[in-house]
Design an enzyme around this catalytic site. Structure first.
Site, PDB file in Angstrom:
ATOM      1  N   ASP A  21      -6.837   4.643   3.370  1.00  0.00           N
ATOM      2  CA  ASP A  21      -7.367   3.405   3.126  1.00  0.00           C
ATOM      3  C   ASP A  21      -8.309   2.481   4.155  1.00  0.00           C
ATOM      4  O   ASP A  21      -9.265   2.347   4.161  1.00  0.00           O
ATOM      5  CB  ASP A  21      -6.584   2.748   2.016  1.00  0.00           C
ATOM      6  CG  ASP A  21      -5.225   2.164   2.610  1.00  0.00           C
ATOM      7  OD1 ASP A  21      -5.068   2.443   3.664  1.00  0.00           O
ATOM      8  OD2 ASP A  21      -4.604   1.770   1.953  1.00  0.00           O
ATOM      9  N   GLU A  28       2.208  -3.623 -13.801  1.00  0.00           N
ATOM     10  CA  GLU A  28       3.748  -3.891 -14.589  1.00  0.00           C
ATOM     11  C   GLU A  28       3.615  -5.001 -15.487  1.00  0.00           C
ATOM     12  O   GLU A  28       4.242  -4.647 -16.492  1.00  0.00           O
ATOM     13  CB  GLU A  28       4.714  -4.172 -13.354  1.00  0.00           C
ATOM     14  CG  GLU A  28       4.977  -3.087 -12.358  1.00  0.00           C
ATOM     15  CD  GLU A  28       5.947  -3.697 -11.102  1.00  0.00           C
ATOM     16  OE1 GLU A  28       6.588  -2.699 -10.373  1.00  0.00           O
ATOM     17  OE2 GLU A  28       6.386  -4.905 -11.065  1.00  0.00           O
ATOM     18  N   GLN A  79      11.379  -6.583  -9.856  1.00  0.00           N
ATOM     19  CA  GLN A  79      10.600  -7.325 -10.741  1.00  0.00           C
ATOM     20  C   GLN A  79      10.254  -6.335 -12.084  1.00  0.00           C
ATOM     21  O   GLN A  79      10.414  -6.982 -13.364  1.00  0.00           O
ATOM     22  CB  GLN A  79       9.162  -7.275 -10.046  1.00  0.00           C
ATOM     23  CG  GLN A  79       8.104  -7.766 -10.931  1.00  0.00           C
ATOM     24  CD  GLN A  79       6.974  -8.325 -10.087  1.00  0.00           C
ATOM     25  OE1 GLN A  79       6.914  -9.176  -9.463  1.00  0.00           O
ATOM     26  NE2 GLN A  79       5.630  -7.543 -10.498  1.00  0.00           N
ATOM     27  N   SER A 112       1.493  -5.523  -9.647  1.00  0.00           N
ATOM     28  CA  SER A 112       1.973  -6.711 -10.302  1.00  0.00           C
ATOM     29  C   SER A 112       1.324  -6.713 -11.777  1.00  0.00           C
ATOM     30  O   SER A 112       1.748  -6.576 -12.969  1.00  0.00           O
ATOM     31  CB  SER A 112       1.909  -8.138  -9.808  1.00  0.00           C
ATOM     32  OG  SER A 112       2.938  -7.935  -8.798  1.00  0.00           O
ATOM     33  N   HIS A 129       0.590 -13.594  -9.121  1.00  0.00           N
ATOM     34  CA  HIS A 129      -0.519 -14.007  -8.158  1.00  0.00           C
ATOM     35  C   HIS A 129      -1.853 -12.579  -8.503  1.00  0.00           C
ATOM     36  O   HIS A 129      -2.681 -12.927  -7.689  1.00  0.00           O
ATOM     37  CB  HIS A 129       0.049 -13.734  -6.804  1.00  0.00           C
ATOM     38  CG  HIS A 129       0.344 -12.323  -6.332  1.00  0.00           C
ATOM     39  ND1 HIS A 129       1.487 -11.708  -7.046  1.00  0.00           N
ATOM     40  CD2 HIS A 129       0.018 -11.668  -5.108  1.00  0.00           C
ATOM     41  CE1 HIS A 129       1.310 -10.325  -6.354  1.00  0.00           C
ATOM     42  NE2 HIS A 129       0.555 -10.318  -5.504  1.00  0.00           N
ATOM     43  N   ASP A 149      -9.308  -9.042  -4.373  1.00  0.00           N
ATOM     44  CA  ASP A 149      -9.002  -8.101  -5.409  1.00  0.00           C
ATOM     45  C   ASP A 149      -8.092  -9.159  -6.243  1.00  0.00           C
ATOM     46  O   ASP A 149      -8.361  -8.720  -7.624  1.00  0.00           O
ATOM     47  CB  ASP A 149      -8.150  -6.824  -5.075  1.00  0.00           C
ATOM     48  CG  ASP A 149      -6.854  -7.162  -4.315  1.00  0.00           C
ATOM     49  OD1 ASP A 149      -6.992  -8.167  -3.244  1.00  0.00           O
ATOM     50  OD2 ASP A 149      -5.661  -6.497  -4.581  1.00  0.00           O
ATOM     51  N   VAL A 193      13.277  -9.519  -5.517  1.00  0.00           N
ATOM     52  CA  VAL A 193      14.168  -9.219  -7.071  1.00  0.00           C
ATOM     53  C   VAL A 193      13.620  -7.876  -7.580  1.00  0.00           C
ATOM     54  O   VAL A 193      12.433  -7.333  -7.238  1.00  0.00           O
ATOM     55  CB  VAL A 193      13.694 -10.330  -7.927  1.00  0.00           C
ATOM     56  CG1 VAL A 193      14.419 -11.581  -7.505  1.00  0.00           C
ATOM     57  CG2 VAL A 193      12.316 -10.483  -8.151  1.00  0.00           C
ATOM     58  N   HIS A 241       0.957  -1.269   0.010  1.00  0.00           N
ATOM     59  CA  HIS A 241       0.023  -0.051  -0.069  1.00  0.00           C
ATOM     60  C   HIS A 241       0.729   1.195  -0.011  1.00  0.00           C
ATOM     61  O   HIS A 241       0.492   2.358  -0.670  1.00  0.00           O
ATOM     62  CB  HIS A 241      -1.005  -0.089   1.304  1.00  0.00           C
ATOM     63  CG  HIS A 241      -2.262  -1.128   0.996  1.00  0.00           C
ATOM     64  ND1 HIS A 241      -3.302  -0.393   0.987  1.00  0.00           N
ATOM     65  CD2 HIS A 241      -1.973  -2.453   0.767  1.00  0.00           C
ATOM     66  CE1 HIS A 241      -4.116  -1.618   1.038  1.00  0.00           C
ATOM     67  NE2 HIS A 241      -3.452  -2.837   0.575  1.00  0.00           N
ATOM     68  N   GLY A 292      -7.214 -13.520  -2.432  1.00  0.00           N
ATOM     69  CA  GLY A 292      -7.485 -12.137  -1.933  1.00  0.00           C
ATOM     70  C   GLY A 292      -8.577 -11.567  -2.921  1.00  0.00           C
ATOM     71  O   GLY A 292      -8.645 -12.057  -4.108  1.00  0.00           O
TER      72      GLY A 292
END
Length: 457
Positions: free
Chosen positions: A115, A358, A335, A355, A350, A375, A333, A18, A373
């Protein structure tokens, strides 16, 4: 730059997943000349310092995370504790209320972004400050799971109720599996800090905030944003897709050398989020599925809970069999840089929102393997069913388990030029990537977002 720059306080939930996107948003707002006071746990600020691209406009405001029984003394964010203690991090965050009140009196911002802090709207109202509940996810998840009759405070929902979209929901392509419905129904009863249910924590904030904000753009997310706006009768703001800034670092030498051994577009990169590790059986099936593909791969994974290292959790004989072409790595890493490397051609994700973004702006083909999850599930469905830019790994309808064969099958579809579905998702992905990277998209979304912030009633 806007005619009258705003002073905005940003207070994210204490999780790196977040804090980081909120800082990306802060950078984009600062680019427009807005002043940001970014509230962050004291020791965590060093982890994010390098991502602050406008230090003259974005000021980190460090706070001490209050002590809570059962929480390790130096824990500040969910990255510091196992999943079972996340609820105590939420309690600690709730105990900052008095400190936040004093800070807001001192900082005198016009707007506060929050949030998970359901108590914040009442606090800002008492001080004459506007507040926006800003979700780092796309609007689809809240539209399906939180709006309409679903959002009633303290109300559990059965699996049958969740299986049907809420009345007037603008999309018939979203279908949920039995194991997902069970998970979503169970999480309604999940206590998440200070004796508050997780969904109530979100719903109270949404009901009391002056406006609701999301990552996303009208062209993709408009129908869901309009649906939420019509239900809550308050402005819904879309900040744009929050595309990652070009990295100012280079890929670690060891990865440059390792990836450099393989052909263009031949390597599978698999990453499974930073917070909830896989169970041992899932961990092993995922790795065995990667082995089965025959492609080179880099899997960045946390070891299953009961193992202290990746090596100890590997399937028997796995390391020897994949020597030279496969790596299971337990560390952090880079990413974004890995996804941009020419050798990487497929990304197993996931389905966390950061992610997904990206992935969409990379040239890698997408294989979707959502964790449980809300979302993540919705992102996977939107990418595979609605936008058709990736292929989801098949799972057992009731138990939600995947097999090594199903992992291999999904990878083969996106990596095989002979697959009709593979060609379709590849073409759709290219089209969506070009749209997201088009010159004016993020600029016009942010323009609109800032305009609406200025006009908050």
């Amino acid at each position: 730059m806007d005619a009258s720059p705003l002073h905005i306080v940003i207070y994210p939930w204490f999780a790196m997943g977040h804090l980081t996107p909120y800082l990306h948003l802060s950078n984009k707002l600062a680019q427009r000349g807005h002043k940001i006071s970014f509230i962050i746990p004291k020791r965590t600020q060093t982890k994010l310092q390098h991502l602050n691209l406008h230090p003259h406009l974005i000021t980190f405001v460090p706070i001490t995370v209050p002590q809570v029984d059962g929480l390790p003394h130096d824990a500040e964010t969910t990255a510091d504790v196992p999943f079972s203690l996340f609820t105590l991090i939420a309690t600690a965050m709730d105990r900052t209320e008095k400190d936040i009140k004093l800070l807001l009196k001192e900082l005198k911002p016009q707007i506060v972004f929050f949030d998970f802090q359901y108590w914040l709207p009442n606090l800002t109202k008492s001080l004459g400050i506007k507040c926006v509940q800003y979700f780092i996810i796309y609007p689809l998840a809240l539209a399906y799971l939180g709006a309409g009759p679903r959002q009633s405070i303290g109300k559990g929902l059965t699996e049958d109720e969740l299986a049907k979209p809420p009345p007037g929901f603008p999309d018939s392509s979203i279908k949920l599996h039995a194991h997902e419905l069970k998970f979503l129904s169970d999480t309604r009863k999940l206590e998440f800090g200070s004796g508050v249910f997780f969904y109530d924590r979100l719903a109270i904030g949404t009901n009391l905030a002056d406006a609701i904000g999301f990552k996303g753009c009208r062209e993709i997310d408009g129908p869901y944003a309009d649906y939420i706006e019509s239900f809550y009768k308050k402005p819904v703001l879309l900040s744009g897709p929050l595309l990652p800034e070009p990295p100012n670092s280079t890929l670690e030498k060891k990865w440059v050398e390792w990836l450099g051994k393989f052909e263009v577009g031949s390597v599978i990169y698999c990453a499974y989020g930073s917070e909830s590790p896989l169970k041992q059986s899932e961990f092993q099936d995922l790795l065995l599925g990667l082995e089965l593909t025959g492609f080179p791969f880099l899997a960045a994974l946390k070891p299953p809970g009961e193992f202290e290292s990746i090596e100890k959790a590997l399937p028997e004989g796995f390391k020897e069999r994949v020597q030279g072409r496969g790596v299971a790595y337990g560390g952090w890493v880079q990413q974004q840089l890995i996804l941009g490397h020419p050798s990487v051609g497929c990304f197993i994700t996931h389905c966390g929102s950061a992610s997904i973004t990206e992935a969409l702006v990379s040239e890698c083909q997408l294989v979707l393997l959502p964790r449980l999850g809300a979302d993540h599930i919705m992102n996977a469905r939107m990418m595979s069913r609605k936008l058709k830019v990736g292929v989801e790994v098949e799972k057992g309808e009731e138990d939600g388990l995947f097999t090594k064969e199903n992992v291999c099958k999904a990878v083969k579809i996106v990596m095989d030029d002979g697959s009709e579905l593979g060609r379709e998702v590849k073409a759709n992905h290219t089209k969506l990537r070009n749209f997201l990277l088009s010159n004016n998209l993020e600029f016009s979304c942010l323009d609109n977002f800032c305009q609406k912030l200025q006009e908050l009633p």
